[in-house]
Design a protein around this motif. Structure first.
Motif, PDB file in Angstrom:
ATOM      1  N   THR A   1       0.840  -1.190   0.000  1.00  0.00           N
ATOM      2  CA  THR A   1       0.000   0.000   0.000  1.00  0.00           C
ATOM      3  C   THR A   1       0.874   1.238   0.000  1.00  0.00           C
ATOM      4  N   ALA A   2       0.523   2.209  -0.838  1.00  0.00           N
ATOM      5  CA  ALA A   2       1.192   3.509  -0.861  1.00  0.00           C
ATOM      6  C   ALA A   2       0.132   4.585  -0.625  1.00  0.00           C
ATOM      7  N   ILE A   3       0.362   5.437   0.357  1.00  0.00           N
ATOM      8  CA  ILE A   3      -0.625   6.435   0.771  1.00  0.00           C
ATOM      9  C   ILE A   3       0.012   7.816   0.740  1.00  0.00           C
ATOM     10  N   THR A   4      -0.631   8.758   0.086  1.00  0.00           N
ATOM     11  CA  THR A   4      -0.162  10.135   0.073  1.00  0.00           C
ATOM     12  C   THR A   4      -1.189  11.061   0.712  1.00  0.00           C
ATOM     13  N   GLY A   5      -0.734  12.245   1.092  1.00  0.00           N
ATOM     14  CA  GLY A   5      -1.651  13.215   1.690  1.00  0.00           C
ATOM     15  C   GLY A   5      -2.120  12.852   3.077  1.00  0.00           C
ATOM     16  N   ALA A   6      -1.333  12.063   3.813  1.00  0.00           N
ATOM     17  CA  ALA A   6      -1.741  11.622   5.148  1.00  0.00           C
ATOM     18  C   ALA A   6      -1.414  12.704   6.172  1.00  0.00           C
TER      19      ALA A   6
ATOM     20  N   ILE B   1       0.453  15.090  11.768  1.00  0.00           N
ATOM     21  CA  ILE B   1       0.996  13.720  11.755  1.00  0.00           C
ATOM     22  C   ILE B   1      -0.026  12.676  12.187  1.00  0.00           C
ATOM     23  N   LEU B   2      -1.179  13.114  12.667  1.00  0.00           N
ATOM     24  CA  LEU B   2      -2.165  12.157  13.179  1.00  0.00           C
ATOM     25  C   LEU B   2      -2.690  11.198  12.109  1.00  0.00           C
ATOM     26  N   PRO B   3      -2.976  11.661  10.874  1.00  0.00           N
ATOM     27  CA  PRO B   3      -3.387  10.697   9.842  1.00  0.00           C
ATOM     28  C   PRO B   3      -2.308   9.662   9.543  1.00  0.00           C
ATOM     29  N   MET B   4      -1.038  10.066   9.580  1.00  0.00           N
ATOM     30  CA  MET B   4       0.035   9.095   9.357  1.00  0.00           C
ATOM     31  C   MET B   4       0.050   8.043  10.457  1.00  0.00           C
ATOM     32  N   ALA B   5      -0.124   8.484  11.692  1.00  0.00           N
ATOM     33  CA  ALA B   5      -0.155   7.529  12.803  1.00  0.00           C
ATOM     34  C   ALA B   5      -1.321   6.560  12.657  1.00  0.00           C
ATOM     35  N   ALA B   6      -2.489   7.068  12.278  1.00  0.00           N
ATOM     36  CA  ALA B   6      -3.649   6.200  12.077  1.00  0.00           C
ATOM     37  C   ALA B   6      -3.400   5.207  10.944  1.00  0.00           C
TER      38      ALA B   6
END
Length: 373
Positions: free
Chosen positions: A132-137, A326-331
């Motif tokens: 999985t690759a996620i951007t805009g977190a 940084i909270l979306p990245m942690a989630a």
């Protein structure tokens, strides 16, 4: 993953990278090995030693220009998180290297061009490697898009979306944030206007808004992916705009002046001013507060076809505003560790729900509220 997953934080000694490590140290209930990078291994290890956690944290010297592939081959991370920024002129080399090594990838980009072409550049290799690759977190578009989606889920129509971020003046700001801000100065940035993509000039044409629990702040338009993304996704009839506002009037009017000077061609390369602005900020910080926030106004027609305007707001106190990005990245890290996100490349709001991001706020002085106005 094996019994002790490896998480690699690129840019782990910067403002957002350090905040992410601090957050994981108090919120991640798993035995992992966390690697944080800096160009200086000594600096990385110093930050690692300063953070108390129930899991191992190690500092690593890393320069993506010289040892990108070697680092992935040496560490073999399960999840890689890029907190380095800015992403306005970034390519996908780091993400491609991570995926090729067998690592999931997450970044906090908010740059329009980078996010716009993310899926087309990374989806194939991510799916081929079952990753999985996620951007805009980050605050945008992960948090902002999820707020809009959650509030308007049963609405018949969205007429207008206005988003603004107003950080507390005492919050630390790194070079990547200053560079991102200056990259908009005086140049055309996308907005959604009268139901189609349009443009305005960045950092000028300011206005004042009232932010709940904070007060009045002057804000200026900046570039994010929200305008084209939300405008198209929700068929917004009128406008989608994104603003930011600095608490210090001196700082805010200074950036507005820079916007005009850049527009008029009197400053050819605003990014060169980054070191000067960082030094200048040290003079204004003592006269500002530790309270920052975010506000989103949404107008349209609700499920019954009635006109409605809602206001969602976020308040961060005790200088905890720098944790919000940084909270979306942690989630996302926690969901990936539990294999709860599908494979492929995607924008973060497709991987996360609003309640999952807000759940991360409980560890800090951060609250949200939604009201009809």
């Amino acid at each position: 993953m094996d019994s002790k997953p490896k998480i690699l934080i690129i840019g782990g000694t910067g403002i957002f990278g350090t905040r992410l490590v601090q957050h994981l140290a108090v919120s991640l209930k798993a035995d992992v090995c966390l690697f944080i990078t800096s160009r200086s291994e000594a600096k990385a290890q110093k930050v690692a030693d300063s953070i108390q956690a129930t899991f191992d944290i190690k500092g690593v010297g890393f320069d993506r220009k010289t040892n990108l592939k070697a680092m992935f081959a040496d560490i073999q991370p399960d999840i890689t998180v890029d907190c380095s920024g800015p992403f306005q002129d970034a390519d996908y080399e780091t993400a491609l290297a991570a995926l090729a090594s067998g690592s999931h990838f997450i970044d906090l980009a908010d740059a329009k061009t980078y996010i716009e072409h993310y899926t087309s550049n990374l989806n194939e290799i991510a799916r081929e490697n079952n990753l999985t690759a996620i951007t805009g977190a980050s605050t945008t578009p992960a948090l902002s898009a999820n707020v809009v989606q959650t509030i308007t889920n049963d609405w018949q129509q969205i007429d207008r979306v206005e988003l603004a971020i107003t950080p507390g003046g005492k919050s630390k700001v790194g070079p990547s944030v200053i560079k991102a801000l200056l990259s908009y100065a005086g140049r055309e940035i996308p907005v959604w206007k009268n139901g189609k993509l349009d443009s305005v000039f960045g950092l000028i044409n300011s206005k004042i808004i009232d932010v709940p629990n904070i007060g009045k702040r002057r804000i200026v338009p900046v570039e994010t992916y929200d305008a084209p993304y939300l405008g198209t996704r929700h068929n917004v009839i009128s406008n989608v705009t994104f603003y930011t506002g600095l608490e210090s009037s001196l700082e805010q009017w200074g950036t507005i002046c820079l916007g005009y000077l850049a527009k008029w061609g009197m400053i050819k390369n605003p990014l060169q001013l980054t070191p000067l602005l960082i030094k200048a900020r040290s003079l204004t910080r003592p006269f500002t507060s530790d309270r920052g926030g975010m506000v989103i106004f949404i107008s349209g027609s609700d499920a019954q076809g009635q006109d409605i305007t809602t206001r969602w707001s976020l308040l961060a106190t005790h200088d905890d505003g720098t944790f919000v990005p940084i909270l979306p990245m942690a989630a996302a890290i926690k969901k990936l560790m539990n294999a709860k996100i599908e494979t492929g490349a995607m924008i973060a709001d497709k991987a996360l729900a609003l309640h999952e991001i807000e759940a991360e706020m409980q560890h800090h002085h951060i609250t949200t509220e939604m009201e009809v106005v």
